[in-house]
Design an enzyme around this catalytic site. Structure first.
Site, PDB file in Angstrom:
ATOM      1  N   ASP A   1      -9.951   5.970  -7.541  1.00  0.00           N
ATOM      2  CA  ASP A   1      -9.118   5.151  -8.413  1.00  0.00           C
ATOM      3  C   ASP A   1      -7.680   5.646  -8.270  1.00  0.00           C
ATOM      4  O   ASP A   1      -7.355   6.777  -8.643  1.00  0.00           O
ATOM      5  CB  ASP A   1      -9.603   5.294  -9.857  1.00  0.00           C
ATOM      6  CG  ASP A   1      -8.760   4.490 -10.847  1.00  0.00           C
ATOM      7  OD1 ASP A   1      -7.702   3.948 -10.454  1.00  0.00           O
ATOM      8  OD2 ASP A   1      -9.155   4.420 -12.023  1.00  0.00           O
TER       9      ASP A   1
ATOM     10  N   ASN B   1      -1.911  -1.560   0.270  1.00  0.00           N
ATOM     11  CA  ASN B   1      -2.338  -2.939   0.074  1.00  0.00           C
ATOM     12  C   ASN B   1      -2.880  -3.188  -1.333  1.00  0.00           C
ATOM     13  O   ASN B   1      -2.786  -4.288  -1.850  1.00  0.00           O
ATOM     14  CB  ASN B   1      -3.411  -3.299   1.111  1.00  0.00           C
ATOM     15  CG  ASN B   1      -4.074  -4.615   0.818  1.00  0.00           C
ATOM     16  OD1 ASN B   1      -3.462  -5.674   0.940  1.00  0.00           O
ATOM     17  ND2 ASN B   1      -5.337  -4.572   0.394  1.00  0.00           N
TER      18      ASN B   1
ATOM     19  N   TYR C   1       4.425  -9.479 -12.762  1.00  0.00           N
ATOM     20  CA  TYR C   1       4.075  -9.246 -11.358  1.00  0.00           C
ATOM     21  C   TYR C   1       5.328  -9.171 -10.499  1.00  0.00           C
ATOM     22  O   TYR C   1       5.497  -8.244  -9.690  1.00  0.00           O
ATOM     23  CB  TYR C   1       3.157 -10.368 -10.876  1.00  0.00           C
ATOM     24  CG  TYR C   1       2.756 -10.259  -9.423  1.00  0.00           C
ATOM     25  CD1 TYR C   1       1.817  -9.318  -9.008  1.00  0.00           C
ATOM     26  CD2 TYR C   1       3.311 -11.103  -8.468  1.00  0.00           C
ATOM     27  CE1 TYR C   1       1.443  -9.223  -7.678  1.00  0.00           C
ATOM     28  CE2 TYR C   1       2.944 -11.018  -7.137  1.00  0.00           C
ATOM     29  CZ  TYR C   1       2.006 -10.069  -6.750  1.00  0.00           C
ATOM     30  OH  TYR C   1       1.641  -9.981  -5.426  1.00  0.00           O
TER      31      TYR C   1
ATOM     32  N   LYS D   1       6.960  -6.095  -8.209  1.00  0.00           N
ATOM     33  CA  LYS D   1       7.189  -6.209  -6.771  1.00  0.00           C
ATOM     34  C   LYS D   1       8.661  -5.996  -6.413  1.00  0.00           C
ATOM     35  O   LYS D   1       8.970  -5.463  -5.335  1.00  0.00           O
ATOM     36  CB  LYS D   1       6.694  -7.566  -6.265  1.00  0.00           C
ATOM     37  CG  LYS D   1       5.183  -7.719  -6.293  1.00  0.00           C
ATOM     38  CD  LYS D   1       4.492  -6.683  -5.408  1.00  0.00           C
ATOM     39  CE  LYS D   1       3.000  -6.921  -5.279  1.00  0.00           C
ATOM     40  NZ  LYS D   1       2.331  -5.957  -4.374  1.00  0.00           N
TER      41      LYS D   1
ATOM     42  N   THR E   1      -7.293 -15.689  -0.557  1.00  0.00           N
ATOM     43  CA  THR E   1      -8.190 -14.583  -0.906  1.00  0.00           C
ATOM     44  C   THR E   1      -8.890 -14.913  -2.218  1.00  0.00           C
ATOM     45  O   THR E   1      -8.547 -15.870  -2.915  1.00  0.00           O
ATOM     46  CB  THR E   1      -7.410 -13.267  -1.099  1.00  0.00           C
ATOM     47  OG1 THR E   1      -6.478 -13.442  -2.184  1.00  0.00           O
ATOM     48  CG2 THR E   1      -6.652 -12.878   0.163  1.00  0.00           C
TER      49      THR E   1
END
Length: 229
Positions: free
Chosen positions: A56, A79, A143, A147, A176
């Site tokens: 983790d 990733n 988010y 980023k 995905t």
């Protein structure tokens, strides 16, 4: 003895884009595949004869223990990451913390711990960022903020560690399982042809890594083109 193949660690390597990156690098690299559990990594690690690395990434004591035996690392592909949609009004402090923890702080700490191994091989750090790391859409605030921070981290690392190459990759939306969940949250109909394939983004990662040593690929931006039926 034949020369040792370069070593690459790919986080979030059990499925989706991480698995696609692993498959692109497998012919030329010794792979270490990161994931949350040994069970999730078992299929792809067996397929590629890769070393599973179940940890983790937000458990920093466990991460420090897990990197202890890595004394040389040629490629580190960050990733793993998370995404949860919501307006500023809807986004709780816990979501902000969770998003930054996974997308920024865990990346920074794993990189910090692996700097000696990366320096030893004049290594390459690849940050899987996002189009949201360049521009913001409504409902993607937490988010996108994470980023943008990840992009700043990459810029700082590039300045502070001139012996390393640091590449930020900014793909648009990718076909995905995570994307399916996001589209469902948006209440939209899923159409895979609107999105980049994981294999396309993985090829960009490989191309960055294989860029000759007289060049430093600092940023790569990929935008999807709707595929013809």
């Amino acid at each position: 003895m034949p020369p040792q193949r370069p070593i690459a660690l790919v986080t979030g390597g059990s499925r989706g884009l991480g698995a696609a990156i692993a498959r692109e690098l497998a012919p030329t690299h010794q792979l270490i595949l990161g994931g949350r559990s040994a069970e999730s990594l078992e299929p792809i690690a067996g397929e590629l004869a890769a070393a599973p690395w179940p940890v983790d990434l937000t458990d920093y004591a466990a991460v420090e223990e897990a990197v202890a035996e890595i004394d040389r690392l040629d490629v580190l592909v960050h990733n793993a990451g998370v995404a949860e949609l919501g307006t500023i009004e809807e986004t709780s402090v816990d979501t902000w913390r969770w998003t930054f923890e996974a997308n920024v702080i865990a990346v920074a700490e794993l990189t910090r711990l692996l700097l000696p191994a990366l320096r030893a091989s004049y290594g390459h750090v690849v940050l899987i960022n996002s189009g949201s790391g360049l521009r913001v859409n409504a409902g993607w605030g937490a988010y996108a903020a994470s980023k943008f921070a990840l992009r700043a981290f990459g810029d700082a690392l590039r300045l502070e560690e001139p012996a390393l190459r640091v590449t930020s990759i900014h793909p648009g939306r990718i076909d995905t399982d995570m994307q399916r969940a996001l589209v469902a949250t948006e209440g939209d109909e899923y159409d895979a042809d609107r999105f980049l394939t994981p294999q396309t983004v993985a090829r960009a990662v490989r191309n960055a890594i294989e860029t000759p040593g007289d060049a430093h690929p600092t940023e790569i931006v990929l935008r999807p083109i709707p595929r013809r039926k």
